[in-house]
Write an enzyme that holds these catalytic residues in place. Structure first.
Site, short mmCIF file in Angstrom:
data_model
loop_
_atom_site.label_atom_id
_atom_site.label_comp_id
_atom_site.label_asym_id
_atom_site.label_seq_id
_atom_site.Cartn_x
_atom_site.Cartn_y
_atom_site.Cartn_z
N ARG A 1 -8.73 -0.80 4.60
CA ARG A 1 -7.93 0.25 3.98
C ARG A 1 -6.59 -0.30 3.50
NH1 ARG A 1 -6.19 4.55 7.44
NH2 ARG A 1 -4.98 4.88 5.57
N ARG B 1 -1.01 14.28 12.67
CA ARG B 1 -0.57 14.13 11.28
C ARG B 1 -0.44 15.48 10.55
NH1 ARG B 1 -1.87 8.72 9.96
NH2 ARG B 1 -0.14 8.80 8.48
N LYS C 1 0.85 -1.21 0.00
CA LYS C 1 0.00 0.00 0.00
C LYS C 1 0.88 1.25 0.00
CE LYS C 1 -1.80 1.65 4.01
NZ LYS C 1 -1.55 3.06 4.29
N ASN C 2 1.90 1.27 0.86
CA ASN C 2 2.66 2.51 1.06
C ASN C 2 3.69 2.75 -0.04
OD1 ASN C 2 1.04 2.93 3.22
ND2 ASN C 2 2.59 2.47 4.76
N CYS D 1 -5.75 11.59 12.36
CA CYS D 1 -6.48 10.34 12.65
C CYS D 1 -6.21 10.02 14.12
CB CYS D 1 -6.03 9.22 11.72
SG CYS D 1 -4.34 8.73 11.97
N ASP E 1 4.34 0.82 12.13
CA ASP E 1 3.13 0.16 11.63
C ASP E 1 2.98 -1.27 12.12
OD1 ASP E 1 3.16 1.85 8.39
OD2 ASP E 1 2.58 2.51 10.40
C1 EPZ Z 1 3.74 7.20 6.35
O1 EPZ Z 1 2.88 8.17 6.94
C2 EPZ Z 1 2.93 5.93 6.24
N1 EPZ Z 1 1.77 6.14 5.39
C3 EPZ Z 1 2.47 5.49 7.63
O2 EPZ Z 1 1.77 4.25 7.49
C4 EPZ Z 1 3.70 5.27 8.51
O3 EPZ Z 1 3.28 4.93 9.81
C5 EPZ Z 1 4.53 6.55 8.55
O4 EPZ Z 1 4.88 6.95 7.20
C6 EPZ Z 1 5.82 6.37 9.33
O5 EPZ Z 1 6.57 5.35 8.76
C7 EPZ Z 1 1.92 6.04 4.04
O6 EPZ Z 1 3.00 5.82 3.54
C8 EPZ Z 1 0.68 6.24 3.22
P1 EPZ Z 1 5.55 10.70 8.49
P2 EPZ Z 1 3.33 9.75 6.96
O7 EPZ Z 1 5.40 11.95 7.70
O8 EPZ Z 1 4.08 10.06 5.74
C9 EPZ Z 1 5.17 14.01 11.90
C10 EPZ Z 1 -0.08 2.82 7.63
O9 EPZ Z 1 -0.63 2.23 8.59
N2 EPZ Z 1 5.05 14.99 10.81
O10 EPZ Z 1 6.79 9.87 8.33
O11 EPZ Z 1 2.13 10.54 7.28
C11 EPZ Z 1 4.00 13.04 11.95
O12 EPZ Z 1 2.92 13.59 12.69
C12 EPZ Z 1 0.36 4.25 7.80
O13 EPZ Z 1 0.14 2.30 6.54
C13 EPZ Z 1 5.02 16.33 11.13
O14 EPZ Z 1 5.07 16.73 12.29
O15 EPZ Z 1 4.30 9.73 8.23
C14 EPZ Z 1 4.61 11.84 12.65
O16 EPZ Z 1 4.60 12.06 14.05
C15 EPZ Z 1 0.06 4.79 9.19
N3 EPZ Z 1 4.91 17.25 10.12
C16 EPZ Z 1 6.05 11.84 12.14
O17 EPZ Z 1 6.30 13.16 11.63
C17 EPZ Z 1 4.86 16.89 8.79
O18 EPZ Z 1 4.78 17.78 7.90
C18 EPZ Z 1 6.32 10.84 11.01
O19 EPZ Z 1 5.31 11.05 10.04
C19 EPZ Z 1 4.89 15.50 8.49
C20 EPZ Z 1 4.99 14.57 9.52
#
Ligand code: EPZ
Length: 423
Positions: free
Chosen positions: A397, A121, A22-23, A116, A305
């Protein structure tokens, strides 16, 4: 209410094929918008997040033909730049379309993707990076407009690792003017795959899989065919199911080279894991042991995850253990549900202490998000008696058919509708 009914107590026996990632698929679908032509994506998982992304792209005047797990995407007629709020609201990953749409149209209007239950996020890193590339962003009550005459390469020094921000900046950079450098880039396999897809379409990206990416902007990308690799989180979910229930499974196409931290943690719990090009063979015959302290981290660390799935396995392991969540601020939502089943867990902020028990009791449980929901199904498979997990749609999902997969591994598990009885 849509639900999953599981009759627990069996060991897992059998083999299943692991679905496409998915990712990896979602950012590659966004990247297809950069190609003024047709691209073919194979092994795309049949899950609701992909369905929503397709709908969103069709609302932008892409034409997408789906034949089983193969998508043929034609982004020649890319026109509209307004992303329908119903799809954006449903699917956070819509934010990954932003960079690609700006690169193609220079004009995007969208609402803020929702947070969520696992965390706020935010998208501040995405917007800061795009502003640095010449994008004007007008924030509004419910969303924002983003405009760019042209995108200009620059140096981004991300303050912390963000998968989504790395993906968005890559997509904004491949057709930008000049060179873009992304320092402290995410190293997740999904980033490597996105860069591989783009390079096969004519992009010039160096450093894929490292924390420093150098992207030389090109004039255009060309048509390409690409196969999505197997999903390391889905493979890790069924590895965890074996840790929970015991047994012996073969996970065909499991991307073992991307699962080092997960396989190491499973081995520390007493699982025998045999990696091969064909997949991952897992044997759990003895009661599991508690792993040494486990904490989630960006890749190549232990993936957030799979935190819920391993927490579930730990509730049935011998001894006491600790698990820390370092990525999201609220990712222990399943703890009260596991406690209902008899699990002994105490937690404060982002750390849980688990005291292993010899059995969990089937219960009525409620899924609140994707990976936690899947973990509750694993708990039901390992528990005595029957378990109902409500809100199956969260699990759908990211998993094509978790019931079918678990049935193929010897677990009695079916989709159902659950009506609250008032007797
Ligand atoms: C991706 O989410 C994945 N989703 C998530 O998988 C995964 O848990 C996550 O990366 C971490 O590996 C997809 O790829 C579709 P991040 P993403 O930006 O990109 C903070 C699943 O179950 N942050 O790496 O949203 C954020 O809040 C999902 O498949 C900011 O503060 O994750 C988090 O605490 C769940 N500001 C941390 O960084 C920003 O602008 C890491 O988030 C962006 C992120």
């Amino acid at each position: 209410m849509n639900a999953i009914q599981i009759y627990g107590g069996n060991c897992l026996e059998g083999q299943i094929k692991i679905q496409g990632s998915k990712n990896a698929a979602l950012p590659i679908l966004a990247a297809a918008l950069l190609i003024n032509g047709i691209c073919e994506i194979e092994n795309c998982p049949d899950i609701s997040d992909v369905y929503h992304m397709i709908r969103l792209m069709e609302s932008l005047c892409c034409t997408i033909d789906r034949n089983g797990h193969t998508l043929k995407i034609n982004a020649r007629q890319l026109a509209s730049h307004i992303m329908p709020s119903d799809s954006v609201g449903v699917m956070r990953s819509s934010i990954t379309l932003l960079g690609a749409l700006l690169a193609r149209t220079g004009n995007v209007s969208m609402q803020y993707p929702g947070g969520c239950v696992i965390g706020q996020r935010p998208i501040d890193l995405h917007l800061q990076g795009l502003r640095r590339m010449g994008v004007v962003i007008e924030e509004r009550e419910d969303g924002f407009g983003a405009y760019a005459e042209k995108l200009v390469g620059t140096v981004h020094k991300l303050p912390f690792v963000s998968v989504g921000a790395t993906e968005n900046l890559i997509l904004a950079a491949v057709l930008a003017q000049g060179e873009t450098v992304i320092e402290n880039a995410a190293r997740e396999p999904e980033i490597y795959v996105l860069c591989d897809f783009l390079n096969q379409a004519g992009a010039r990206i160096k450093g894929a899989g490292t924390s420093r990416l150098v992207i030389e902007g090109v004039k255009a990308l060309h048509e390409v065919s690409y196969r999505i690799p197997a999903d390391r989180i889905v493979a890790g979910t069924y590895l965890s199911a074996c840790l929970c229930s015991g047994g012996e499974v073969f996970l065909q196409e499991a991307p073992c080279t991307q699962m080092g931290a997960v396989i190491m943690a499973a081995s520390a719990m007493g699982a025998e894991a045999y990696e091969s090009r064909e997949g991952l063979h897992v044997i759990c015959r003895k009661r599991r042991k508690m792993p040494p302290k486990l904490w989630t981290d960006s890749y190549p660390g232990f993936p957030t995850d799979l935190q819920s799935a391993f927490l579930t396995a730990m509730t049935l392991a011998e001894g006491t253990g600790m698990l820390e969540e370092t990525i999201f601020e609220n990712r222990f939502r399943i703890v009260p549900e596991l406690q209902k089943m008899g699990a002994k867990i105490t937690y404060r902020k982002n750390m849980v202490m688990v005291e292993g028990v010899t059995c969990l009791h089937g219960s009525l449980l409620k899924a609140e998000e994707l990976r936690g929901g899947a973990a509750l199904v694993l708990a039901g498979a390992a528990a005595e008696g029957a378990t109902t997990v409500l809100n199956r749609h969260f699990i759908e999902r990211g998993y094509e058919d978790i019931c079918k997969d678990l049935r193929m591994l010897g677990i009695k598990c079916e989709k159902t509708n659950w009506e609250e009885r008032n007797d």
